[in-house]
Design a protein around this motif. Structure first.
Motif, PDB file in Angstrom:
ATOM      1  N   ASP A 191       0.821  -1.212   0.000  1.00  0.00           N
ATOM      2  CA  ASP A 191       0.000   0.000   0.000  1.00  0.00           C
ATOM      3  C   ASP A 191       0.859   1.268   0.000  1.00  0.00           C
ATOM      4  O   ASP A 191       0.315   2.374  -0.014  1.00  0.00           O
ATOM      5  CB  ASP A 191      -0.924   0.008   1.223  1.00  0.00           C
ATOM      6  N   PHE A 192       2.181   1.098   0.041  1.00  0.00           N
ATOM      7  CA  PHE A 192       3.068   2.273   0.000  1.00  0.00           C
ATOM      8  C   PHE A 192       3.089   2.837  -1.414  1.00  0.00           C
ATOM      9  O   PHE A 192       3.343   2.119  -2.387  1.00  0.00           O
ATOM     10  CB  PHE A 192       4.479   1.879   0.439  1.00  0.00           C
ATOM     11  N   VAL A 193       2.804   4.132  -1.543  1.00  0.00           N
ATOM     12  CA  VAL A 193       2.727   4.775  -2.856  1.00  0.00           C
ATOM     13  C   VAL A 193       4.054   5.432  -3.207  1.00  0.00           C
ATOM     14  O   VAL A 193       4.682   5.119  -4.224  1.00  0.00           O
ATOM     15  CB  VAL A 193       1.591   5.816  -2.888  1.00  0.00           C
ATOM     16  N   GLU A 194       4.505   6.350  -2.374  1.00  0.00           N
ATOM     17  CA  GLU A 194       5.762   7.029  -2.617  1.00  0.00           C
ATOM     18  C   GLU A 194       6.211   7.724  -1.341  1.00  0.00           C
ATOM     19  O   GLU A 194       5.437   7.878  -0.384  1.00  0.00           O
ATOM     20  CB  GLU A 194       5.637   8.063  -3.738  1.00  0.00           C
ATOM     21  N   GLY A 195       7.459   8.128  -1.344  1.00  0.00           N
ATOM     22  CA  GLY A 195       8.006   8.827  -0.193  1.00  0.00           C
ATOM     23  C   GLY A 195       9.034   9.852  -0.627  1.00  0.00           C
ATOM     24  O   GLY A 195       9.541   9.816  -1.762  1.00  0.00           O
ATOM     25  N   TYR A 196       9.324  10.784   0.268  1.00  0.00           N
ATOM     26  CA  TYR A 196      10.338  11.804   0.034  1.00  0.00           C
ATOM     27  C   TYR A 196      11.242  11.879   1.254  1.00  0.00           C
ATOM     28  O   TYR A 196      10.784  11.696   2.381  1.00  0.00           O
ATOM     29  CB  TYR A 196       9.703  13.176  -0.207  1.00  0.00           C
ATOM     30  N   TYR A 197      12.506  12.146   1.026  1.00  0.00           N
ATOM     31  CA  TYR A 197      13.403  12.323   2.166  1.00  0.00           C
ATOM     32  C   TYR A 197      14.488  13.349   1.828  1.00  0.00           C
ATOM     33  O   TYR A 197      14.845  13.539   0.661  1.00  0.00           O
ATOM     34  CB  TYR A 197      14.049  10.994   2.582  1.00  0.00           C
ATOM     35  N   ARG A 198      14.961  14.006   2.847  1.00  0.00           N
ATOM     36  CA  ARG A 198      16.095  14.913   2.703  1.00  0.00           C
ATOM     37  C   ARG A 198      16.836  14.969   4.037  1.00  0.00           C
ATOM     38  O   ARG A 198      16.248  14.697   5.095  1.00  0.00           O
ATOM     39  CB  ARG A 198      15.653  16.319   2.295  1.00  0.00           C
ATOM     40  N   THR A 199      18.107  15.317   3.986  1.00  0.00           N
ATOM     41  CA  THR A 199      18.942  15.304   5.180  1.00  0.00           C
ATOM     42  C   THR A 199      19.534  16.681   5.429  1.00  0.00           C
ATOM     43  O   THR A 199      20.162  17.263   4.530  1.00  0.00           O
ATOM     44  CB  THR A 199      20.079  14.279   5.035  1.00  0.00           C
ATOM     45  N   GLU A 200      19.292  17.198   6.622  1.00  0.00           N
ATOM     46  CA  GLU A 200      20.008  18.379   7.092  1.00  0.00           C
ATOM     47  C   GLU A 200      21.198  17.870   7.890  1.00  0.00           C
ATOM     48  O   GLU A 200      21.026  17.247   8.946  1.00  0.00           O
ATOM     49  CB  GLU A 200      19.100  19.256   7.959  1.00  0.00           C
TER      50      GLU A 200
END
Length: 510
Positions: free
Chosen positions: A217-226
């Motif tokens: 059921d996972f569609v999409e994701g976003y990630y970023r690193t500070e």
């Protein structure tokens, strides 16, 4: 003082007793949740009077089993957390006991350099507050934005690619794969087992059963690193037969810096054996020796040079260049090995490494078209340890040929693969040998190491894979992306400039 110790001891006993009871209660809940239903009179859910086939009940039982497994996993995690908290409390009580003993001996307590668990948790929460998660930050320009990278179950879509990475690729590195899998599982845990403060209601399926989400059921994701705060994850889930999406935000805060080691490194007596395989290219070798004279002989003065020359043509010129350097700078720390055979870089470096007969030595595998600085030589010494602006250039992140390693480590992994002939491939094979061993490989951009441009020729005799690698390297070296674009669109640019010039002349005449 004895009275204070008695009170502390009493509190310790009550605290440990309370934690033990809490662990017992959670374990009891776990057993209740995982135990099968025993009520023989209970009917399966459904509408009275309707008949269901065997497949329906099997699917329903499978859903219930998945629910119990998910709940059991959650309870196991809670038990593990309680065990960890119990251990932390035990360490905290031991610290208090030590503090009491120090006070009893009349010595002032100076505190612990390490942060207590409560302080560490407070610090991690402060990282979330400081990061740009819930509210935006004022940035000086558009270049201050930290971009997100998006991902699905199988692909990662990235902006900052380098030369060898693609806009869309599978997460090849194990740590990145494990990270994204862990994040998706954590998001599913949040959805399927919400806390009381989560803003979501328990949804039910078409037959009244609890709605359970899974990785499909996972569609999409976003990630970023500070880099100084942590990594933010935005996850989206959706059931195929529902219109609503589930959105979960997670944040992995970075902890405080911790000292790993502090040591003194003496490199004053560390000799580097620079090994250069060579065939013809005498003009490039003369240019190489000019830099060698300035950096190694006049500045560093702790270098041995080993040249492995293939063939007869040009050998006398190479000897003449070395003799000239010897007479001018009184430099005698070099070895010239002559091989009357076809050029093979791996073979040359192998012979050069084994030609050294004075025990352990740090080796730098170098090509004749490499320019290096004295600072690079010190970086080579500091980062090798035995076991016992794009228009002006770019980082060759696809190259593995320029390496520093100790002779003993090189011999231990078996040296170069002698089956590799011609240009390319031998350095990658050696690199993989080191990766498959117990050594830590330090791969980093070094400002003091430059690859001088030269025309690259890809011989027809190369194997298909080597020829492809050679062509790719040639394409990378010809010019920067913008300069190649200027060449491709040169006629269009000239036409535009011509029109602009004609327009300006017309306006001036008018």
């Amino acid at each position: 003082m004895p009275r204070r110790g008695l009170i502390l001891q009493t509190r310790t006993h009550w605290l440990l007793l309370g934690l033990a009871l809490l662990c017992t209660l959670v374990l009891f809940m776990y057993l209740l949740e995982c135990a099968p239903q025993t009520d023989g009179n209970a009917s399966l859910p459904g509408v009275v009077g309707e008949s269901y086939g065997k497949e329906y009940y099997q699917a329903l039982l499978q859903e219930q089993e998945e629910h119990y497994q998910t709940r059991a996993t959650s309870l196991k995690r809670q038990i593990a957390q309680l065990k960890q908290e119990l251990q932390e409390m035990s360490e905290k009580m031991r610290s208090l006991q030590e503090r009491k003993n120090v006070g009893a001996n009349g010595i002032g307590y100076q505190g612990n350099k390490e942060q207590a668990p409560s302080d560490l948790l407070e610090f991690l929460h402060s990282q979330i507050d400081k990061a740009e998660v819930s509210i935006g930050a004022k940035l000086p320009s558009e270049y201050g934005v930290i971009p997100f990278e998006s991902f699905t179950l199988m692909k990662v879509f990235q902006l900052e690619m380098g030369l060898t990475r693609h806009p869309e690729e599978k997460p090849v590195r194990k740590d990145k794969r494990d990270e994204l899998v862990e994040v998706i599982e954590a998001g599913l845990e949040v959805i399927n087992n919400p806390d009381e403060d989560d803003e979501q209601d328990d949804e039910e399926g078409p037959l009244g059963e609890k709605l359970i989400f899974n990785e499909n059921d996972f569609v999409e994701g976003y990630y970023r690193t500070e880099r100084d705060k942590g990594t933010q994850y935005e996850l989206f889930f959706k059931k195929a037969d529902l219109m609503e999406y589930r959105h979960v935000t997670l944040f992995r805060p970075f902890g405080p810096l911790m000292k790993v080691k502090s040591e003194m490194i003496d490199i004053t007596r560390s000799i580097i054996n620079i090994i250069v395989p060579l065939a013809e290219r005498t003009e490039a070798f003369a240019q190489f020796m000019q830099n060698f004279r300035d950096v190694c002989i006049h500045q560093d003065k702790r270098i041995h040079l080993t040249v492995v020359y293939f063939g007869k043509e040009g050998l006398s010129k190479v000897k003449s260049i070395l003799e000239s350097v010897t007479s001018e700078s009184n430099f005698h720390n070099y070895t010239l090995v002559s091989l009357n055979e076809e050029f093979n870089r791996g073979r040359g470096l192998n012979v050069g490494a084994r030609a050294w007969d004075k025990g352990e030595v740090l080796m730098f595998f170098c090509d004749v078209d490499i320019y290096f600085s004295a600072e690079f030589l010190n970086s080579c010494r500091l980062n090798a340890e035995p076991v016992h602006k794009k228009d002006s250039g770019f980082w060759r992140d696809f190259g593995f040929g320029m390496t520093c390693q100790y002779r003993s480590d090189f011999l231990t992994v078996g040296g170069f693969d002698m089956e590799v002939k011609g240009w390319g491939g031998e350095d990658v094979h050696l690199y993989r040998k080191y990766l498959h061993g117990d050594l830590m490989v330090i791969r980093t951009p070094v400002p003091g190491l430059f690859h001088l441009w030269h025309e690259k020729r890809c011989a027809d005799e190369l194997a298909p894979e080597q020829y492809r690698m050679c062509i790719q390297s040639k394409a990378m070296n010809e010019a920067s992306h913008s300069h190649l674009g200027m060449l491709v669109f040169r006629e269009e640019i000239e036409t535009h400039l011509h029109k602009q010039a004609y327009r300006t002349n017309s306006e001036a005449v008018g």
